[in-house]
Design a protein around this motif. Structure first.
Motif, PDB file in Angstrom:
ATOM      1  N   GLN A 115       0.841  -1.186   0.000  1.00  0.00           N
ATOM      2  CA  GLN A 115       0.000   0.000   0.000  1.00  0.00           C
ATOM      3  C   GLN A 115       0.875   1.233   0.000  1.00  0.00           C
ATOM      4  OE1 GLN A 115      -2.185  -0.984   3.615  1.00  0.00           O
ATOM      5  NE2 GLN A 115      -4.042  -0.947   2.412  1.00  0.00           N
ATOM      6  N   GLU A 116       0.466   2.214  -0.752  1.00  0.00           N
ATOM      7  CA  GLU A 116       1.185   3.473  -0.713  1.00  0.00           C
ATOM      8  C   GLU A 116       0.838   4.195   0.573  1.00  0.00           C
ATOM      9  OE1 GLU A 116       0.305   5.718  -4.122  1.00  0.00           O
ATOM     10  OE2 GLU A 116       0.980   4.207  -5.552  1.00  0.00           O
ATOM     11  N   PRO A 117       1.817   4.700   1.263  1.00  0.00           N
ATOM     12  CA  PRO A 117       1.495   5.403   2.509  1.00  0.00           C
ATOM     13  C   PRO A 117       0.667   6.631   2.229  1.00  0.00           C
ATOM     14  CG  PRO A 117       3.791   5.711   1.902  1.00  0.00           C
ATOM     15  CD  PRO A 117       3.254   4.685   0.963  1.00  0.00           C
ATOM     16  N   ALA A 118      -0.267   6.882   3.132  1.00  0.00           N
ATOM     17  CA  ALA A 118      -1.117   8.060   2.962  1.00  0.00           C
ATOM     18  C   ALA A 118      -0.288   9.321   3.135  1.00  0.00           C
ATOM     19  CB  ALA A 118      -2.259   8.032   3.962  1.00  0.00           C
ATOM     20  N   SER A 119      -0.756  10.358   2.508  1.00  0.00           N
ATOM     21  CA  SER A 119      -0.072  11.644   2.662  1.00  0.00           C
ATOM     22  C   SER A 119      -0.150  12.102   4.098  1.00  0.00           C
ATOM     23  CB  SER A 119      -0.730  12.683   1.743  1.00  0.00           C
ATOM     24  OG  SER A 119      -0.247  13.965   2.047  1.00  0.00           O
ATOM     25  N   SER A 120       0.900  12.700   4.556  1.00  0.00           N
ATOM     26  CA  SER A 120       0.903  13.182   5.940  1.00  0.00           C
ATOM     27  C   SER A 120       0.174  14.503   6.092  1.00  0.00           C
ATOM     28  CB  SER A 120       2.344  13.344   6.429  1.00  0.00           C
ATOM     29  OG  SER A 120       3.026  14.274   5.604  1.00  0.00           O
ATOM     30  N   SER A 121      -0.235  15.082   4.961  1.00  0.00           N
ATOM     31  CA  SER A 121      -0.968  16.350   5.064  1.00  0.00           C
ATOM     32  C   SER A 121      -2.359  16.098   5.578  1.00  0.00           C
ATOM     33  CB  SER A 121      -1.034  17.021   3.688  1.00  0.00           C
ATOM     34  OG  SER A 121      -1.714  16.193   2.774  1.00  0.00           O
ATOM     35  N   LEU A 122      -2.902  17.045   6.321  1.00  0.00           N
ATOM     36  CA  LEU A 122      -4.220  16.893   6.913  1.00  0.00           C
ATOM     37  C   LEU A 122      -5.254  17.529   6.018  1.00  0.00           C
ATOM     38  CD1 LEU A 122      -3.364  17.668  10.630  1.00  0.00           C
ATOM     39  CD2 LEU A 122      -3.390  15.458   9.456  1.00  0.00           C
ATOM     40  N   ALA A 143      -9.142  12.888  10.185  1.00  0.00           N
ATOM     41  CA  ALA A 143     -10.177  12.044  10.778  1.00  0.00           C
ATOM     42  C   ALA A 143      -9.947  10.577  10.430  1.00  0.00           C
ATOM     43  CB  ALA A 143     -11.561  12.487  10.297  1.00  0.00           C
ATOM     44  N   ALA A 144      -9.508  10.289   9.217  1.00  0.00           N
ATOM     45  CA  ALA A 144      -9.235   8.896   8.835  1.00  0.00           C
ATOM     46  C   ALA A 144      -8.113   8.320   9.680  1.00  0.00           C
ATOM     47  CB  ALA A 144      -8.884   8.825   7.353  1.00  0.00           C
ATOM     48  N   ALA A 145      -7.093   9.133   9.941  1.00  0.00           N
ATOM     49  CA  ALA A 145      -5.992   8.665  10.787  1.00  0.00           C
ATOM     50  C   ALA A 145      -6.501   8.313  12.182  1.00  0.00           C
ATOM     51  CB  ALA A 145      -4.901   9.733  10.859  1.00  0.00           C
ATOM     52  N   TRP A 146      -7.332   9.214  12.742  1.00  0.00           N
ATOM     53  CA  TRP A 146      -7.858   8.931  14.080  1.00  0.00           C
ATOM     54  C   TRP A 146      -8.819   7.739  14.063  1.00  0.00           C
ATOM     55  CZ3 TRP A 146      -5.823  10.292  18.416  1.00  0.00           C
ATOM     56  CH2 TRP A 146      -5.041  11.447  18.477  1.00  0.00           C
ATOM     57  N   SER A 147      -9.521   7.551  12.966  1.00  0.00           N
ATOM     58  CA  SER A 147     -10.438   6.405  12.898  1.00  0.00           C
ATOM     59  C   SER A 147      -9.676   5.092  13.017  1.00  0.00           C
ATOM     60  CB  SER A 147     -11.240   6.439  11.595  1.00  0.00           C
ATOM     61  OG  SER A 147     -10.432   6.115  10.476  1.00  0.00           O
ATOM     62  N   GLN A 148      -8.454   5.053  12.498  1.00  0.00           N
ATOM     63  CA  GLN A 148      -7.642   3.843  12.631  1.00  0.00           C
ATOM     64  C   GLN A 148      -7.307   3.584  14.105  1.00  0.00           C
ATOM     65  OE1 GLN A 148      -7.037   1.859  10.227  1.00  0.00           O
ATOM     66  NE2 GLN A 148      -5.310   0.563  10.772  1.00  0.00           N
ATOM     67  N   ILE A 149      -7.052   4.661  14.843  1.00  0.00           N
ATOM     68  CA  ILE A 149      -6.788   4.512  16.280  1.00  0.00           C
ATOM     69  C   ILE A 149      -8.033   3.976  16.987  1.00  0.00           C
ATOM     70  CG2 ILE A 149      -6.188   5.731  18.402  1.00  0.00           C
ATOM     71  CD1 ILE A 149      -3.887   5.443  16.394  1.00  0.00           C
ATOM     72  N   TYR A 150      -9.184   4.539  16.661  1.00  0.00           N
ATOM     73  CA  TYR A 150     -10.421   4.093  17.305  1.00  0.00           C
ATOM     74  C   TYR A 150     -10.764   2.653  16.930  1.00  0.00           C
ATOM     75  CZ  TYR A 150     -11.106   8.997  18.571  1.00  0.00           C
ATOM     76  OH  TYR A 150     -10.952  10.252  19.091  1.00  0.00           O
ATOM     77  N   LEU A 151     -10.453   2.267  15.695  1.00  0.00           N
ATOM     78  CA  LEU A 151     -10.654   0.872  15.309  1.00  0.00           C
ATOM     79  C   LEU A 151      -9.785  -0.047  16.180  1.00  0.00           C
ATOM     80  CD1 LEU A 151     -10.809   1.062  11.405  1.00  0.00           C
ATOM     81  CD2 LEU A 151     -12.571   0.119  12.901  1.00  0.00           C
ATOM     82  N   GLY A 152      -8.541   0.357  16.382  1.00  0.00           N
ATOM     83  CA  GLY A 152      -7.679  -0.438  17.253  1.00  0.00           C
ATOM     84  C   GLY A 152      -8.197  -0.500  18.674  1.00  0.00           C
ATOM     85  N   ALA A 166      -1.460   2.128  11.420  1.00  0.00           N
ATOM     86  CA  ALA A 166      -1.602   3.572  11.637  1.00  0.00           C
ATOM     87  C   ALA A 166      -0.239   4.249  11.610  1.00  0.00           C
ATOM     88  CB  ALA A 166      -2.306   3.837  12.959  1.00  0.00           C
ATOM     89  N   LEU A 167       0.742   3.612  12.249  1.00  0.00           N
ATOM     90  CA  LEU A 167       2.081   4.195  12.262  1.00  0.00           C
ATOM     91  C   LEU A 167       2.718   4.195  10.878  1.00  0.00           C
ATOM     92  CD1 LEU A 167       3.366   2.558  15.571  1.00  0.00           C
ATOM     93  CD2 LEU A 167       2.846   4.980  15.219  1.00  0.00           C
ATOM     94  N   VAL A 168       2.371   3.180  10.064  1.00  0.00           N
ATOM     95  CA  VAL A 168       2.935   3.093   8.719  1.00  0.00           C
ATOM     96  C   VAL A 168       2.248   4.065   7.767  1.00  0.00           C
ATOM     97  CG1 VAL A 168       3.200   1.580   6.712  1.00  0.00           C
ATOM     98  CG2 VAL A 168       3.697   0.721   9.007  1.00  0.00           C
TER      99      VAL A 168
END
Length: 1002
Positions: A262-269, A460-469, A488-490
């Protein structure tokens, strides 16, 4: 017949695209979630009791189907593309499952909820192993691409394609990860294995797909997928069409390691901005509320610090008590006011934003309402609508169950009215949080997954990964949670979620009892932020707890004291910390030091849970119990502890420490052999607190006490009581069909006269334990009592006589010999019974063995005298217990049989002697009747006319048919005989006189 048809977007021109499918389970409920890019038409068909077909006319698929794995209801999910659209076939594990669909128009998620169904017995399909792919070959010809699968069994698969993507799903069977893929084709840009069990693969082609087919060969051992085409891509949808959700990448958790990149998501918000203050509330639990597995310590942790659990078990714990406020967050605190911003036009809107930031939610709610009523600009109206939903959520989050529906309605209304707002991702995130807080984890997952599929690069997508965990952690799925946090870290490196991801990993490691990994994770966190422990002493608490579980009590004490002494008056769980420090001394057997610490905990925190635990520690007396690896068993039952338990249960009834005291009381009852009280106490704990953090331990005690109670009833020789208690306690038995449980149950059935049921259980035990032939003998004994002699002989075929001990060899020969005799197999019966008689057989076998041997020999020509001797020995052995009714009845049969046999040998006097002895043993008229008839025959053969007539008169008077009827007929004949003689004489005399002959002399 279609059981439900719901039309959405009827008559639409554009096909709905299925972008993602997932399967979740919750207890006895399974949910299949399908994510579309627009409303879809669907119907459900029940093809047979185990197969449901979801018809999606006009739909196309861009994803594979989920793997049921260990789902208790759904066995397989496959998809078929056809000219009408898409069919998804769901096969359930058992018949009779119900399915309820629901469609969320806001997110275009179709949920199929499956309940119930009759599941097959465990292991029913063990012999039906799924096929395994042994080779994959990619090749082709000039006009088509060819993918060939070779397997070790017959295979079947479904294929569906769209554009330049083709998906193949094996209906059943998997792929060995070591299997190599042979060949290549330049028209195949990528081949991605999506699932190993059942196997699923996706092919990305260099041009549009025109046609495809799946062709089985060699009776299904080979599957050929042929792909051809050069279609022009379809035109884009008109602007009025709902925004299309891009096809999400396959979830990393469902793939083999390295199967996809998977291509890493952009770090921009995204424009939605960072999350507002307070969103980290559920990102960190203190060590006192993290679910965990006990390591090799066998002592467990001190509840409610950390619930003690046995090796291999899991204990799911609730979060911190809301009344004490949210737990502290760790690092990377999110900026305030991120959702609506502070630099907006309009004083009312700015004031409402400030109120929301500062936690004055009622004021914020009123402010946002005022904005909406004052003819705002579209941008201001959108921010006010979303802000109002958040303010309402924040204001009512501690009573989410009551306000849940209204919260969701407000968010959905904002999204419907302002779908283009940059607040949409945050709104979806908050809806997921609300669903999770309301206990609808499956719906929360759907929102988070939908958010990631549409707004992958958003904050929000980044935080959703945390909430999924966090959801996975809360459900005890720690391995899955680790995968979530690692991803999430990757995918979102260097973002605000980093520390939260580390903390989630830490909690996962605690849940898996991977204490060393937890220590490594904390070291990494402290390396990132060396001063973190000053702001978050809980980090030291975690470190101390991890070392404690590794039995490094000295180092654990250092960290725990460090954490406590940083903020002794204000640190969260200070009472717990202090009591745990006492435990480090306790398990080093430094009882004086531990006592001093416990006393300090009681003095410093007299009304706290930790202080109450310290009181219990002070009252308890240490006693090693190696049989049970639980901390609650490592104490000796004493009256002081008993009183403390009762007091704690009353004073802290709704708190975890009250539940701990109840658990300890159940153990106290068990150790004092009051098993019924132990069971009742444990049952009360589970019924009063279904979500108790001590469920695993309580279920252990329940199982232990239930088994002990059943053994107690067996020792008391109370089979009826045992059967009744087994039915009541069965839900509490961890292994209700274990060997010892089935033994007790079989004993109960046998001693209650339920021989058929007992025989069945003994046979089950015999089949499970090839090395224990005694079970087959037990089964034969019960079948013998039921007079099922043929089944007795079949069961005994499973036994090798030489594998039995001498006592069981005797029982085997007895059962075999008697059953063969009753089945008329006399020669075989005689051999078995003679082998038994040669042994030192017990008295309870001797009489019946000789009797059956006599019967068998009497049917063998030339063996009548031997048979009579065996019957004599049988009568002697049976006569040793003259007062037993069963023995008297057998003696009666034996002497009667001997009398009949003597008649056959023409030994009239002996026959009469046997029969007269049989008559003495006959107490019931039904028994006397056949004996009297045989006596009559012997007396007639001996010419004892007078005795014969007495026997007939007695027999006639019994009124037992047919014996009495026969006696009356014979008596009538004898009584008529003189008259018949006189008449005959007169007739003869008259005839002689007419002929002139002298009359015959009398």
């Amino acid at each position: 017949m279609a059981i439900l048809i719901l039309l959405l977007n009827a008559g639409g021109v554009w096909a709905a695209r299925l972008n993602q499918a997932s399967l979740t389970s919750e207890g006895q409920i399974s949910r299949l979630l399908l994510f579309f890019d627009m409303p879809a038409e669907y119907s459900l068909d029940l093809l047979d009791p185990r197969v449901v077909a979801l018809r999606l006319p006009g739909s196309i698929s861009g994803t594979g189907m989920p793997v049921p794995g260990g789902d208790s209801i759904i066995e397989a999910v496959t998809a078929n593309s056809n000219s009408q659209g898409l069919d998804i076939i769901i096969r359930t594990r058992g018949a009779g499952a119900t399915v309820q669909p629901s469609f969320d128009e806001t997110s275009n998620i179709l949920t199929l909820e499956f309940r119930g169904g009759i599941l097959p017995p465990a292991g029913a399909a063990a012999n039906d192993a799924p096929p395994q792919i042994t080779a994959i070959t990619l090749g082709g010809r000039s006009d088509a691409v060819r993918l060939q699968l070779s397997g070790d069994k017959r295979m079947s698969a479904t294929v569906h394609g769209n554009g330049d993507v083709v998906l193949l799903n094996l209906e059943r069977g998997g792929l060995d990860p070591e299997v190599q893929i042979y060949g290549s084709d330049e028209r195949v840009l990528a081949m991605e294995i999506q699932n190993l069990q059942p196997f699923a693969v996706m092919l990305k082609l260099s041009r549009q797909l025109d046609s495809y087919q799946i062709a089985p060969q060699d009776d299904g051992l080979i599957l050929d997928m042929i792909l051809a085409g050069s279609r022009v891509p379809p035109p884009p949808p008109p602007s009025g069409r709902p925004v299309e959700i891009p096809s999400p990448p396959p979830a990393p958790s469902s793939l083999p390691s390295g199967a996809l990149t998977q291509e890493p998501a952009s770090s921009s918000l995204s424009a939605a901005g960072p999350l507002p203050d307070g969103d980290e509330d559920d990102l960190l639990l203190s060590p006192s509320s993290v679910a965990q597995v006990q390591g090799h310590s066998a002592r467990g942790a001190m509840p409610p610090l950390l619930p003690p659990v046995a090796p291999g078990g899991l204990t799911v714990v609730a979060g911190p008590d809301d009344s004490e406020g949210p737990p502290a967050a760790v690092g990377d605190r999110q900026p305030q006011g991120g959702m609506v911003g502070a630099s907006l036009a309009g004083g009312d809107l700015a004031a409402a934003v400030t109120s929301l930031e500062e936690g004055r939610y009622s004021e914020a709610l009123s402010g946002f309402e005022n904005v909406l009523q004052s003819s705002p600009s579209p941008e201001q109206a959108a921010k006010a609508a979303y802000g109002m939903a958040e303010a309402y959520f924040r204001m009512n989050q501690h009573d989410i169950t009551f306000y849940y529906t209204r919260i969701m309605d407000m968010y959905q209304a904002a999204m419907v009215n302002y779908p283009d707002s940059d607040q949409v991702p945050k709104a979806m995130l908050m809806m997921g949080r609300a669903a999770g807080m309301a206990g609808e984890n499956y719906r929360a997952r759907a929102y988070y997954q939908w958010l990631q599929s549409r707004y992958r690069d958003s904050d929000a997508a980044a935080w959703s990964q945390i909430y999924l965990g966090n959801l996975e952690n809360s459900e005890g799925n720690y391995g899955r949670a680790i995968e979530m946090f690692t991803n999430a870290l990757v995918l979102w490196p260097d973002s605000a979620i980093t520390n939260s991801a580390y903390m989630g990993l830490l909690q996962s490691y605690f849940g898996l009892a991977q204490w060393q990994n937890a220590i490594t994770m904390i070291d990494a966190l402290l390396a990132r932020n060396p001063g973190m422990y000053l702001e978050q002493p809980e980090m030291l608490h975690y470190l101390g707890e991890a070392h404690y579980q590794l039995q490094d009590y000295g180092k654990a004490r250092d960290y725990l004291l460090w954490a406590y002494n940083l903020q002794p008056g204000s640190i969260k769980d200070g009472d717990i910390l202090l009591t745990r420090i006492g435990d480090t001394y306790r398990f080093e057997k430094a009882y004086r030091a531990s006592g001093e610490i416990y006393n300090q905990a009681v003095a410093s925190f007299p009304n706290s849970e930790g202080g109450q635990v310290a009181k219990m520690r002070l009252a308890e007396v240490e006693e090693e119990d190696s049989e049970h690896p639980w901390e609650v068993f490592q104490v000796r039952p004493n009256n002081a502890a008993y009183r403390i338990y009762l007091n704690t249960m009353e004073q802290f009834a709704s708190k975890p420490v009250g539940q701990l005291a109840t658990l300890k009381l159940a153990v106290w009852y068990y150790k004092t052999t009051a098993f019924s009280q132990s069971i009742q106490t444990a049952q009360d704990l589970l019924s009063g607190h279904p979500e108790t953090i001590f469920r695993t331990e309580t279920e252990y005690v329940l199982d232990l006490s239930a088994r002990a109670r059943l053994r107690e009833l067996r020792d008391e020789n109370d089979p009826a009581g045992l059967l009744k208690e087994y039915v009541r306690l069965r839900p509490h038995l961890k292994q209700p069909e274990s060997e010892d449980m089935l033994q007790m149950l079989a004993w109960g059935y046998e001693n209650s006269g339920l021989y058929d049921k007992a025989a069945h259980l003994w046979q089950v035990l015999g089949a499970r334990n090839p090395g224990k032939p005694n079970y087959w003998v037990d089964a034969a004994r019960n079948l013998f009592v039921e007079d099922k002699q043929e089944e007795v002989l079949e069961v005994l075929k499973e036994v090798n006589l030489d594998e039995l001990d001498p006592e069981r060899q005797q029982e085997f020969l007895f059962l075999e010999g008697v059953s063969l005799n009753r089945r008329g197999r006399y020669s075989e019966a005689a051999l078995a019974l003679q082998a038994l008689i040669k042994r030192d057989m017990p008295d309870n076998y001797a009489g019946q063995a000789f009797m059956n041997l006599g019967t068998a020999l009497s049917h063998m020509p030339g063996r009548e005298q031997d048979a009579l001797r065996s019957l004599d020995l049988a009568e002697y052995e049976l006569g040793k217990e003259p007062d037993q009714e069963a023995m008297r009845s057998l003696r009666l049969l034996t002497t009667l049989q001997a009398g009949v046999l003597a008649q056959r040998l023409d030994d009239k006097n002996a026959a009469l002697g046997y029969l007269q002895k049989a008559l003495q043993l006959s107490r019931d008229p039904k028994d006397r009747a056949p004996v009297l008839y045989e006596i009559f025959l012997s007396q007639r053969a001996l010419g004892q006319t007078g005795e014969m007539m007495k026997s007939l008169e007695e027999l006639a008077g019994l009124n037992i048919s047919p014996w009495s009827d026969t006696a009356q007929t014979i008596l009538a004949d004898y009584r008529m005989a003189p008259e018949l003689q006189r008449v005959g004489r007169q007739l003869r005399e008259a005839g002689a006189g007419a002929a002139g002959e002298p009359a015959p002399a009398n």
